[in-house]
Design an enzyme around this catalytic site. Structure first.
Site, PDB file in Angstrom:
ATOM      1  N   ASP A 121      18.262   9.154  -8.376  1.00  0.00           N
ATOM      2  CA  ASP A 121      17.801   8.031  -7.554  1.00  0.00           C
ATOM      3  C   ASP A 121      18.624   7.977  -6.276  1.00  0.00           C
ATOM      4  OD1 ASP A 121      15.880   6.916  -9.277  1.00  0.00           O
ATOM      5  OD2 ASP A 121      17.440   5.946 -10.480  1.00  0.00           O
ATOM      6  N   THR A 124       5.001   2.994   7.958  1.00  0.00           N
ATOM      7  CA  THR A 124       3.582   2.952   7.608  1.00  0.00           C
ATOM      8  C   THR A 124       2.730   2.133   8.572  1.00  0.00           C
ATOM      9  OG1 THR A 124       2.031   2.240   5.872  1.00  0.00           O
ATOM     10  CG2 THR A 124       4.026   0.964   6.103  1.00  0.00           C
ATOM     11  N   TYR A 169       4.225  -3.766   0.181  1.00  0.00           N
ATOM     12  CA  TYR A 169       4.616  -2.395   0.527  1.00  0.00           C
ATOM     13  C   TYR A 169       4.940  -2.291   2.019  1.00  0.00           C
ATOM     14  CZ  TYR A 169       3.922   2.408   2.008  1.00  0.00           C
ATOM     15  OH  TYR A 169       4.076   3.618   2.618  1.00  0.00           O
ATOM     16  N   HIS A 182      -6.144   7.953  -3.483  1.00  0.00           N
ATOM     17  CA  HIS A 182      -6.516   8.239  -2.096  1.00  0.00           C
ATOM     18  C   HIS A 182      -7.910   8.835  -1.988  1.00  0.00           C
ATOM     19  CE1 HIS A 182      -2.071   8.049  -1.897  1.00  0.00           C
ATOM     20  NE2 HIS A 182      -2.366   7.348  -0.824  1.00  0.00           N
ATOM     21  N   PHE A 197     -15.497   1.549  -1.470  1.00  0.00           N
ATOM     22  CA  PHE A 197     -15.044   0.161  -1.479  1.00  0.00           C
ATOM     23  C   PHE A 197     -15.559  -0.614  -0.264  1.00  0.00           C
ATOM     24  CE2 PHE A 197     -11.139   1.899  -3.873  1.00  0.00           C
ATOM     25  CZ  PHE A 197     -11.738   1.696  -5.104  1.00  0.00           C
ATOM     26  N   ARG A 222     -12.058  -3.461  -1.508  1.00  0.00           N
ATOM     27  CA  ARG A 222     -10.753  -3.459  -2.166  1.00  0.00           C
ATOM     28  C   ARG A 222      -9.871  -4.464  -1.435  1.00  0.00           C
ATOM     29  NH1 ARG A 222      -7.532   2.206  -2.291  1.00  0.00           N
ATOM     30  NH2 ARG A 222      -7.323   1.702  -0.097  1.00  0.00           N
TER      31      ARG A 222
END
Ligand code: UFG
Length: 327
Positions: A53, A116, A140, A188, A207, A279
């Site tokens: 980790d 992101t 996220y 994905h 979706f 979604r």
């Protein structure tokens, strides 16, 4: 003699493509990956893999100096983060901040963060520039935003330069066929559509067909994973002058229906699909402005075409029906 790089999450999808690019360029690479999502087989023999980790990275950082650290290790599912937000804050934000602090203590000068497009929620303007309002679409995205802020402080207080690279939709596979996309579970669009076309799973769920887009389905900026990797190399020299933030996409969007058509054209098979409800949390359109990155580095994507992206993904999938073959 190449440089020496540390890559967390280097056994994962995007991380492994960067590791391959670094090794191909003659650099020495150490990967830290706990292999919960990553794959041992995705790390080339020329790289050193430390199975751990990031919380246990201290001895590896002490074994420096490192010319740069690339931090990919993270949980990365938007929907999962909506269901279990504090798991994301702990694993991505808290652990990531601990790691950033450890890097600063060990004298790392250049740090590249996988960030992101999920920072932008439902953006007011398309294509999305770096100065667009930050309004994370999920825990996220919020966890990545927290790390972007932590990096700004690491620069201000310790002089550790940071590059925040906000990926849009990473897609495709190593054109040389060495690496590909293997998530469990797979969520994905492109790998799911390919598997549906190849008859390996049931119909693809589309979706939502009632979005305010020309064909009613969501539009995303799919960028080839090797183009993402090359952008990491392109930004490194900029860090000698200061920290940077870039949106990383092709600057062009494709709808879900256009992706289905590309998969059908590439595989020669229909993609069985059914219309499903929207979604939760999906914005209608996410397309990057890559103008700042291009102007600053001269980077250009080599595989911007959707069919080329899908073709590399489909050929890896055809050659590796079980992905890397288990964990
Ligand atoms: N989609 C479907 N059916 C599926 C899967 C996806 O219709 O079975 C649609 C989605 O609704 C979306 C598009 O296909 O409109 C792309 O979905 P993905 O799940 O492939 O990708 P996302 O855009 O949801 O998310 C990706 C990364 C995130 C990142 C985000 C940034 O997975 O980590 O891009 O834009 F935050």
């Amino acid at each position: 003699m190449g440089q020496r790089f540390l890559v967390t999450g280097g056994a994962g999808y995007v991380g492994s493509h960067l590791v391959a690019a670094l090794v191909d360029a003659g650099h020495r690479v150490t990967v830290i990956d706990n292999l919960r999502q990553g794959h041992r087989a995705a790390v080339p023999p020329a790289a050193t893999l430390v199975e751990a980790d990031i919380a246990a990275a201290e001895p590896v950082l002490a074994d420096g100096p490192w010319d740069a650290v690339f931090h990919f290790a993270a949980l990365s599912l938007v929907g999962e983060s909506m269901a279990d937000p504090f798991r994301y804050f702990a694993a991505n934000a808290a652990a990531g901040m601990g790691f950033i602090g450890a890097c600063a203590r060990h004298g790392v000068r250049r740090f590249v963060l996988s960030s992101t497009a999920n920072l932008f929620g439902t953006p007011a303007r398309i294509p999305i520039a770096e100065d667009a309002a930050i309004d994370p679409g999920s825990p996220y995205g919020e966890s990545k935003h927290m790390l972007e802020r932590a990096l700004a402080w690491a620069d201000r207080i310790f002089g550790m330069r940071g590059a925040c690279l906000r990926y849009f939709n990473a897609a495709g596979a190593d054109p040389a066929g060495r690496l590909g996309e293997d998530h469990d579970p797979e969520t994905h669009l492109i790998p799911l559509a390919i598997d549906a076309a190849l008859g390996r799973r049931g119909p693809l769920a589309v979706f939502g067909t009632d979005y305010p887009t020309p064909d009613g389905t969501c539009i995303r900026d799919y960028i080839h994973v090797t183009d993402l990797a090359s952008a990491h190399l392109a930004v490194l020299p900029l860090l000698d002058r200061g920290s940077v933030t870039f949106n990383l996409g092709n600057g062009a969007g494709a709808s879900v229906r256009e992706v289905i058509a590309a998969v059908e054209a590439v595989t020669g098979h229909a993609v069985p699909h059914r219309i499903a409800p929207r979604r939760a949390g999906d914005p209608a359109v996410l397309v990057a402005s890559a103008a700042r990155l291009r102007a600053a580095t001269g980077w250009t994507p080599r595989l911007p075409g959707l069919r080329d992206i899908v073709a590399t993904a489909a050929s890896w999938r055809a050659a590796h029906p079980d992905g890397y073959g288990g964990r």
